[in-house]
Structures are given as C-alpha cells and as structure tokens.
Design a protein around this motif. Structure first.
Motif, short mmCIF file in Angstrom:
data_model
loop_
_atom_site.label_atom_id
_atom_site.label_comp_id
_atom_site.label_asym_id
_atom_site.label_seq_id
_atom_site.Cartn_x
_atom_site.Cartn_y
_atom_site.Cartn_z
N GLU A 1 3.25 35.93 5.72
CA GLU A 1 4.51 35.58 5.00
C GLU A 1 4.48 33.94 4.91
OE1 GLU A 1 8.00 37.38 6.37
OE2 GLU A 1 7.57 39.52 5.98
N PRO A 2 3.83 33.61 4.02
CA PRO A 2 3.94 31.94 3.67
C PRO A 2 5.14 31.52 3.53
CG PRO A 2 2.75 32.86 2.05
CD PRO A 2 3.19 34.16 2.73
N HIS A 3 6.11 32.14 2.94
CA HIS A 3 7.33 31.66 2.53
C HIS A 3 8.61 32.75 2.72
CE1 HIS A 3 4.49 29.41 -0.18
NE2 HIS A 3 5.17 28.47 0.01
N ILE B 1 11.59 29.00 0.79
CA ILE B 1 11.28 28.39 1.92
C ILE B 1 10.15 28.61 2.48
CG2 ILE B 1 12.27 27.45 4.43
CD1 ILE B 1 13.80 26.48 2.01
N ARG B 2 9.20 27.43 2.61
CA ARG B 2 7.66 27.72 3.51
C ARG B 2 7.97 28.02 4.77
NH1 ARG B 2 3.85 24.62 5.66
NH2 ARG B 2 1.58 25.28 5.30
N THR B 3 7.16 28.90 5.49
CA THR B 3 7.18 29.47 6.57
C THR B 3 6.68 28.46 7.81
OG1 THR B 3 5.52 31.04 6.43
CG2 THR B 3 7.76 31.76 6.15
N GLY B 4 5.52 27.93 7.19
CA GLY B 4 4.60 27.21 8.06
C GLY B 4 3.67 27.99 8.80
N GLN B 5 3.60 29.27 8.62
CA GLN B 5 2.57 30.08 9.40
C GLN B 5 1.35 29.75 8.91
OE1 GLN B 5 3.82 34.01 8.95
NE2 GLN B 5 5.65 33.88 10.26
N ALA B 6 0.18 29.89 9.74
CA ALA B 6 -1.14 30.10 9.36
C ALA B 6 -1.71 31.19 9.03
CB ALA B 6 -2.05 29.19 10.63
N ARG B 7 -2.56 31.18 7.92
CA ARG B 7 -3.06 32.47 7.65
C ARG B 7 -3.85 33.15 9.00
NH1 ARG B 7 -3.76 35.44 3.11
NH2 ARG B 7 -2.99 33.41 1.94
N ASN B 8 -4.78 32.25 9.53
CA ASN B 8 -5.56 32.75 10.75
C ASN B 8 -5.77 31.56 11.47
OD1 ASN B 8 -7.29 31.25 9.13
ND2 ASN B 8 -9.06 32.66 9.25
N GLU C 1 15.84 31.82 1.05
CA GLU C 1 16.98 31.49 1.73
C GLU C 1 18.13 31.65 0.74
OE1 GLU C 1 19.09 27.83 4.44
OE2 GLU C 1 17.01 27.58 3.30
N ASN C 2 19.22 32.19 0.93
CA ASN C 2 20.50 32.29 0.34
C ASN C 2 21.27 31.14 0.29
OD1 ASN C 2 19.87 34.96 -0.45
ND2 ASN C 2 21.17 35.68 1.61
#
Length: 203
Positions: A46-48, A76-83, A51-52
């Motif tokens: 989940e890249p994004h 909102i961007r989560t900042g997670q890396a795909r791999n 937010e309410n």
C-alpha cells in the motif's frame, strides 16, 4: 527486519594415506566463502492511504457545529518500499588442531618408514627391469638378431654391448715372422740339431 545466519560446516580432518592403513591427520584450515542474495517484498503493498479531514467549524460559544463530520480525504504516502533487496558476501575460516601429539608423531614416523620402503621397492623393480632387458638383449645379440635402426624398438637394446667373459680365452690367432735371430758370437745355438756340432776330443 530480516535475520540471516551463515552456517559454517568444517567437516572432518584432512587425512594423508600411503597404504597399509596408515592415515595421518594434521592441522586443518577450512575456508568457506559465501554469497547470499535476499529479495523481500510487501504483500499487500500500500503505497498510499486516505486520511480524513474533519469539519472543525464552531459556533459563537466555541462548540463544534458538525462534530465527526468529514469534509474530504487527503492522499498520504506510506513510504513503504515495494521490495527489499540485499546482497551479502564474505569468508569464514576455522582452524582445527589435533590435541594428542603423541599419536600424530607415531603416525608420521610410520609414514616416513612407509616412504622409505616404497623408495627401496621402486629401486628393486627398476633394477629387475634393467637386468631383464640386459639379459634378453644379450641373448638376442648372441643369436645375431637385432632391431634395425629405423625401427621404433631399436632403442630397446641400443645401449647393450656383447663383450668377452672374464677368465676365458676366446679363439684368436697371431702372426709369427720366420728368420734367423741375430747372434753376436756367430755360433748357431741350434746347430746340434743339424749335426754340425762336434763332440769334445778325449785326452
């Protein structure tokens, strides 16, 4: 978080064997190079997220006029890396030393004795081969048989020579010149054989 472990399997000691069941082990150095590549990915990814944004309008007294009301949602961007890809390499080394030196020293002495025996056995086989070749080549030379120089087998008896055996007289001949031997006295020493030598007179 990824926990990665490297297993080092050094195995047994290295042995040197020379036959007769003589096996000696010494200090063993084990070097293990390793390379590892790890690829980890997120599932679900989940890249994004949304937010309410709530309605914070108030009345004259400061109270919310629409408590819990959502005006809109903001991405909102989560900042997670795909791999997550990691590449690791290195070298591990272990040294194993036998603790009982007495057994090791006895084994080394046994190996040294075995080496001397093998060297003497090799020399004996080499002598047997040389004498056998000499004997067969000599027999063929006595028969008057030899390889032609153009033959590939000529080298087999090339260095063998037939010589006279010791303490034996082989058939031979000499030339003798005939003639009178010189004599200063003028007397033929063999005149008595011709009857020309007179006997002494009696008194």
């Amino acid at each position: 978080m990824i926990n990665q472990g490297i297993s080092v399997n050094q195995g047994g000691f290295i042995y040197q064997e020379l036959g007769d069941g003589i096996r000696c082990s010494g200090t063993t150095l084990t070097i293990n190079p390793f390379i590892s590549k790890v690829n980890a990915w997120k599932d679900p990814f989940e890249p994004h997220y949304m937010e309410n944004i709530y309605d914070d309008s108030t009345d004259a007294d400061g109270n919310l006029t629409n408590p819990g009301g959502v005006l809109y949602q903001k991405k909102i961007r989560t900042g997670q890396a795909r791999n997550n890809l990691s590449f690791n390499y290195g070298i591990t080394a272990t040294v194993a030393v036998p603790l009982d030196k007495r057994l090791l020293n006895n084994c080394v002495r046994a190996q040294n004795s075995r080496v001397k025996y093998l060297e003497q056995a090799y020399k004996a086989r080499k002598l047997d081969y040389a004498l056998s070749r000499l004997k067969i080549c000599a027999e063929q030379l006595k028969l008057g048989v030899t390889y032609a120089k153009s033959s590939a087998s000529y080298i087999t008896c090339e260095d063998v020579r037939l010589v006279s055996p010791p303490n034996q007289l082989i058939n031979h001949s000499h030339s003798i010149e005939s003639g009178a031997a010189p004599n200063d006295s003028g007397v033929d020493p063999f005149a008595f054989q011709k009857g020309s030598l007179s006997s002494p007179s009696s008194p």
